[in-house]
Write a protein that holds these residues in place. Structure first.
Motif, short mmCIF file in Angstrom:
data_model
loop_
_atom_site.label_atom_id
_atom_site.label_comp_id
_atom_site.label_asym_id
_atom_site.label_seq_id
_atom_site.Cartn_x
_atom_site.Cartn_y
_atom_site.Cartn_z
N MET A 1 -1.16 -5.50 -9.76
CA MET A 1 -1.30 -6.38 -8.46
C MET A 1 -0.29 -5.57 -7.28
SD MET A 1 -1.78 -8.70 -6.80
CE MET A 1 -1.86 -10.44 -6.93
N VAL A 2 0.49 -4.69 -7.61
CA VAL A 2 1.14 -3.75 -6.80
C VAL A 2 0.04 -2.96 -5.89
CG1 VAL A 2 2.86 -2.22 -6.16
CG2 VAL A 2 3.31 -4.24 -7.81
N LEU A 3 -0.73 -2.27 -6.73
CA LEU A 3 -1.64 -1.35 -6.29
C LEU A 3 -2.54 -2.16 -5.21
CD1 LEU A 3 -2.84 1.45 -6.13
CD2 LEU A 3 -4.33 0.80 -8.18
N VAL A 4 -3.01 -3.52 -5.46
CA VAL A 4 -3.68 -4.15 -4.73
C VAL A 4 -3.04 -4.69 -3.29
CG1 VAL A 4 -4.78 -6.48 -4.11
CG2 VAL A 4 -5.04 -5.18 -6.52
N ILE A 5 -1.75 -4.88 -3.57
CA ILE A 5 -0.86 -5.07 -2.40
C ILE A 5 -1.02 -3.93 -1.39
CG2 ILE A 5 1.36 -5.90 -1.25
CD1 ILE A 5 1.32 -7.80 -3.84
N VAL A 6 -0.51 -2.62 -1.92
CA VAL A 6 -0.50 -1.44 -1.24
C VAL A 6 -1.81 -1.04 -0.59
CG1 VAL A 6 -0.12 1.01 -1.40
CG2 VAL A 6 1.31 -0.55 -2.43
N SER A 7 -2.79 -1.23 -1.33
CA SER A 7 -4.29 -0.86 -0.77
C SER A 7 -4.61 -1.91 0.38
CB SER A 7 -5.11 -0.94 -1.83
OG SER A 7 -4.95 -0.06 -2.89
N LEU A 8 -4.44 -3.12 0.17
CA LEU A 8 -4.55 -3.76 1.28
C LEU A 8 -3.82 -3.70 2.63
CD1 LEU A 8 -5.36 -7.48 -0.60
CD2 LEU A 8 -6.88 -6.05 0.87
N THR A 9 -2.55 -3.58 2.43
CA THR A 9 -1.49 -2.99 3.30
C THR A 9 -2.12 -1.92 4.11
OG1 THR A 9 0.27 -4.37 2.39
CG2 THR A 9 0.99 -2.83 4.08
N ALA A 10 -2.33 -0.73 3.37
CA ALA A 10 -2.78 0.51 3.98
C ALA A 10 -4.02 0.14 4.76
CB ALA A 10 -2.97 1.42 3.00
N MET A 11 -4.78 -0.59 4.20
CA MET A 11 -6.10 -0.88 4.87
C MET A 11 -6.05 -1.43 6.29
SD MET A 11 -8.78 0.39 3.61
CE MET A 11 -10.45 -0.12 3.58
N ALA A 12 -5.17 -2.43 6.26
CA ALA A 12 -4.57 -3.31 7.29
C ALA A 12 -3.95 -2.29 8.36
CB ALA A 12 -3.49 -4.46 7.16
N LEU A 13 -3.10 -1.34 8.05
CA LEU A 13 -2.73 -0.45 8.94
C LEU A 13 -3.58 0.59 9.74
CD1 LEU A 13 0.64 0.11 6.87
CD2 LEU A 13 0.36 -1.52 9.20
N TYR A 14 -4.58 1.29 8.65
CA TYR A 14 -5.18 2.65 9.13
C TYR A 14 -6.61 2.32 9.30
CZ TYR A 14 -0.82 4.31 7.83
OH TYR A 14 0.65 4.55 7.71
N ASP A 15 -7.26 1.41 8.69
CA ASP A 15 -8.73 1.19 8.81
C ASP A 15 -9.38 0.52 10.03
OD1 ASP A 15 -11.05 1.61 7.97
OD2 ASP A 15 -11.28 0.34 6.16
N GLU A 16 -10.45 0.66 10.37
CA GLU A 16 -10.71 -0.12 11.44
C GLU A 16 -11.30 -1.58 10.99
OE1 GLU A 16 -12.95 1.65 14.34
OE2 GLU A 16 -11.79 3.18 14.18
N ALA A 17 -11.69 -2.38 11.92
CA ALA A 17 -11.84 -3.86 11.75
C ALA A 17 -12.85 -4.33 10.53
CB ALA A 17 -12.14 -4.73 13.00
N PRO A 18 -13.92 -3.33 10.66
CA PRO A 18 -15.10 -3.54 9.59
C PRO A 18 -14.48 -3.37 8.17
CG PRO A 18 -16.08 -2.86 11.59
CD PRO A 18 -14.68 -2.68 11.75
N GLY A 19 -13.76 -2.05 8.12
CA GLY A 19 -13.13 -1.84 6.77
C GLY A 19 -11.99 -2.77 6.09
N GLN A 20 -11.37 -3.18 7.26
CA GLN A 20 -10.26 -4.37 7.09
C GLN A 20 -10.93 -5.50 6.39
OE1 GLN A 20 -8.19 -4.49 10.82
NE2 GLN A 20 -6.40 -3.90 9.80
N LEU A 21 -12.08 -5.97 7.09
CA LEU A 21 -12.65 -7.26 6.66
C LEU A 21 -13.32 -6.94 5.14
CD1 LEU A 21 -13.81 -10.05 7.23
CD2 LEU A 21 -15.63 -9.16 8.37
N ARG A 22 -13.72 -6.09 5.11
CA ARG A 22 -14.57 -5.48 3.67
C ARG A 22 -13.55 -5.66 2.72
NH1 ARG A 22 -16.33 -1.25 5.25
NH2 ARG A 22 -14.88 0.16 4.13
#
Length: 134
Positions: A1-22
């Motif tokens: 679960m921690v990995l999911v949170i870290v991954s989602l947080t990283a996506m939220a910070l560094y990825d563009e909107a389509p990647g965040q949504l995906r």
């Protein structure tokens, strides 16, 4: 679960909107008709807080809901899409009349909790996705 949170947080910070949504919806690809994607969220280290809005062709909406196990219901009478956002991001998104609300089942967020709402209009063309994982 921690990995999911870290991954989602990283996506939220560094990825563009389509990647965040995906990433939020846990799907491999966005349909080609997904457009006007806008995502925003406050900077937090311990939680994932991201809200995205988008437009899509109605026939493609079902593919956006394939990554989670959802419970669906009719939206509250006269509610706007932004009524479902729990944080101060309401002003970032153009509200539309909410007709359907899909909630990811609580058991998918682990012991710390969280939520994922997908709010959709009657025509299934506009959607707002709000993710919170503690």
């Amino acid at each position: 679960m921690v990995l999911v949170i870290v991954s989602l947080t990283a996506m939220a910070l560094y990825d563009e909107a389509p990647g965040q949504l995906r990433s939020m919806l846990k799907i491999k690809e966005l349909p080609a008709s997904a457009q006007n994607i806008k995502c925003t969220g406050p900077f937090v280290i311990t939680d994932a807080l991201v809200t995205c809005g988008f437009e899509i062709e109605p026939n493609d909406m079902a593919s956006m809901l394939a990554g989670w196990r959802f419970s669906g219901e009719k939206a509250r009478r006269n509610s706007q899409s932004v009524d479902y956002i729990d944080n101060d991001l309401r002003s970032e998104f153009t509200p539309f009349k909410a007709n359907y609300i899909y909630r990811a089942d609580d058991d998918q967020f682990g012991p710390a909790g969280g939520h994922l709402f997908v709010v959709i209009d009657k025509d299934r063309r506009n959607a707002l996705v709000d993710l919170y994982i503690e």
